[in-house]
Design an enzyme around this catalytic site. Structure first.
Site, PDB file in Angstrom:
ATOM      1  CG  HIS A 253      -1.855   1.130   1.318  1.00 12.92           C
ATOM      2  ND1 HIS A 253      -1.485   2.361   1.812  1.00 12.92           N
ATOM      3  CD2 HIS A 253      -3.163   1.246   0.968  1.00 12.92           C
ATOM      4  CE1 HIS A 253      -2.513   3.188   1.761  1.00 12.92           C
ATOM      5  NE2 HIS A 253      -3.551   2.531   1.252  1.00 12.92           N
ATOM      6  NE  ARG A 296      -5.589  -0.728  -1.306  1.00  6.75           N
ATOM      7  CZ  ARG A 296      -6.753  -1.246  -0.934  1.00  6.75           C
ATOM      8  NH1 ARG A 296      -6.797  -2.521  -0.550  1.00  6.75           N
ATOM      9  NH2 ARG A 296      -7.853  -0.551  -0.971  1.00  6.75           N
ATOM     10  CE  LYS A 299      -8.520  -1.704  -3.989  1.00  6.56           C
ATOM     11  NZ  LYS A 299      -9.965  -1.978  -3.765  1.00  6.56           N
ATOM     12  CG  ASP A 302      -6.623   9.469  -3.537  1.00  9.77           C
ATOM     13  OD1 ASP A 302      -6.258  10.657  -3.429  1.00  9.77           O
ATOM     14  OD2 ASP A 302      -7.411   8.941  -2.731  1.00  9.77           O
ATOM     15  CB  CYS A 304      -3.526  11.555  -0.902  1.00  7.48           C
ATOM     16  SG  CYS A 304      -3.995   9.807  -0.913  1.00  7.48           S
ATOM     17  CE1 TYR A 305      -2.108   5.879  -1.303  1.00  9.59           C
ATOM     18  CE2 TYR A 305      -3.992   6.300  -2.739  1.00  9.59           C
ATOM     19  CZ  TYR A 305      -3.453   5.738  -1.589  1.00  9.59           C
ATOM     20  OH  TYR A 305      -4.253   5.031  -0.725  1.00  9.59           O
ATOM     21  CG  ASP A 348      -9.965  11.744  -4.493  1.00  5.01           C
ATOM     22  OD1 ASP A 348     -10.776  12.506  -5.042  1.00  5.01           O
ATOM     23  OD2 ASP A 348     -10.246  10.588  -4.134  1.00  5.01           O
ATOM     24  CG  ASP A 355      -9.991  16.307   1.630  1.00  4.85           C
ATOM     25  OD1 ASP A 355      -8.764  16.268   1.856  1.00  4.85           O
ATOM     26  OD2 ASP A 355     -10.578  15.428   0.973  1.00  4.85           O
ATOM     27  CG  HIS A 358      -7.264  14.380  -0.909  1.00  2.00           C
ATOM     28  ND1 HIS A 358      -8.295  13.946  -0.110  1.00  2.00           N
ATOM     29  CD2 HIS A 358      -6.774  13.281  -1.538  1.00  2.00           C
ATOM     30  CE1 HIS A 358      -8.435  12.636  -0.251  1.00  2.00           C
ATOM     31  NE2 HIS A 358      -7.543  12.206  -1.113  1.00  2.00           N
TER      32      HIS A 358
END
Length: 417
Positions: A253, A296, A299, A302, A304-305, A348, A355, A358
């Site tokens: 992850h 992952r 998936k 996003d 944030c990654y 994201d 938010d 993020h």
């Protein structure tokens, strides 16, 4: 037969979380020019995730195709979004974040510092420090709010928030390093991990990173504290190449992987892991045609990654592994898809709301995209060098180990070491 069907429906909806029936599509690739050639047939299973990804791809491609100008960061709009968190009450639906007050302070303060180091005003700094020492009047460790149990994640966020503030009111001197050290030792487990909270906490790579980040910034690293930690982290690397939360158990992850890799850098033990597998896993997280990063396998992307995986790649840059991700493409994803021209803050992916969480990690990811990283000649200090990009965002240089602007990390550590 009826009972079996009902049981399958229950498992699918309540345990597997599936809201749609699985649809199987048969795709034939028959070559009409040669009837004697063997026909290959592939079955493509349609799931909630594949449907959702198709929708994200469509939205991202529309944004890329509609763009008329070179993408730029909406700096002023994002500043207004962040300033609002210091001047307005949080909406009722965010009541669950009452146990994450140091995190809210860190995300907001860090985002302002990353945008422009002058955006975090003296007034904001005073209010942040007053709040943190209201949570822990003794100087640490810190809980999520007043009257709450000390927690590793909250203490990590609190120390980061303090590092973002100047020491004009001698707030840094109010931190009780000994109490925090004794508490960290009390959280230490026989397998080398750390419990996130006495009595009820988990033991995973997040706890290890929070403990080591706090200890290294406060100058309280000892052999007693770090005994067995490297072995714990090494055993968290999965067969995919990334890291899970616990030894020999979890799938890889993005968040866990960053925590493990940053921790191994702090411990000077990167050479203990399978670096080629880690490099491959990081590269596989960047999806085409979205251009962003997922956390992952199989998936969705996003924003944030951009830091959790992008930060992992930046740490590996320190050891000479360049180009694990395409920074230019990731920058496109952030500027085209994580911004909404009519709404401030960062999101994201297209179709979601911005938010504070993020906004912080996407800004950190953007800073990583516009810089390269290497170690100083003595192999200790992280050096950040701007990359040549069109319309640079002019963000603060970042230390990828701590997720903080380089200047703030240096000043804070120098005060305690």
């Amino acid at each position: 037969m009826g009972t079996s069907a009902t049981r399958i429906q229950y498992l699918r909806r309540n345990l597997l979380g599936r809201k749609r029936e699985v649809v199987t599509r048969v795709i034939s690739t028959e070559d009409e020019g040669d009837q004697n050639e063997i026909i290959s047939i592939m079955k493509e299973v349609e799931t909630d995730t594949s449907i959702a990804r198709d929708e994200v791809i469509e939205k991202c491609q529309a944004l890329y195709e509609e763009a008329q100008t070179i993408p730029e960061l909406h700096r002023d709009a994002h500043k207004k979004f962040l300033d609002a968190s210091f001047t307005n009450d949080l909406p009722p639906q965010m009541a669950a974040l009452d146990a994450s007050q140091p995190w809210l302070l860190y995300w907001t303060a860090n985002s302002l510092r990353v945008l422009n180091e002058k955006y975090l005003t003296k007034e904001y700094q005073f209010r942040i420090c007053e709040k943190l020492f209201a949570i822990s009047p003794t100087g640490g460790p810190f809980g999520g709010g007043v009257g709450q149990l000390p927690h590793l994640a909250s203490t990590y966020a609190a120390i980061n928030a303090l590092a973002l503030c100047e020491n004009g009111e001698d707030y840094w001197d109010m931190v009780d390093e000994k109490a925090i050290y004794d508490w960290l030792i009390s959280l230490k487990q026989e397998n080398g991990g750390f419990k996130t909270c006495l009595g009820v906490g988990e033991v995973d790579t997040r706890g290890v990173y929070c403990a080591l980040s706090v200890a290294s910034m406060l100058g309280i690293m000892t052999d007693e504290l770090t005994e067995g930690v490297v072995d714990f982290l090494v055993d968290c690397q999965s067969s995919e190449g990334g890291f899970g939360g616990c030894p020999h158990e979890d799938e890889a992850h993005g968040g866990y992987t960053f925590c493990a890799v940053a921790s191994l850098h702090i411990l000077d033990a990167i050479d203990r892991i399978n670096i080629p597998n880690l490099a491959k896993w990081c590269s596989q997280r960047q999806l085409d045609p979205e251009r962003g990063l997922s956390g992952r396998s199989n998936k969705l992307v996003d924003g944030c990654y951009s830091f959790w995986v992008g930060g992992t790649a930046a740490v590996m840059e320190l050891y000479g592994l360049d180009h694990l991700i395409n920074k230019s493409s990731l920058r496109d994803y952030i500027l085209y898809c994580c911004q909404n021209g009519s709404r401030p803050g960062l999101r994201d992916k297209p179709g979601t709301h911005p938010d504070l969480y993020h906004t912080n990690y996407i800004l950190l990811g953007l800073a990583l995209c516009e810089n390269s990283f290497n170690l100083s000649d003595n192999g200790k200090a992280v050096q950040c060098k701007p990359l040549p990009v069109t319309a640079p965002s002019h963000l603060s240089s970042i230390n990828p180990i701590y997720g903080l602007p380089t200047k703030n990390v240096q000043k804070f550590i120098s005060h305690f070491v």
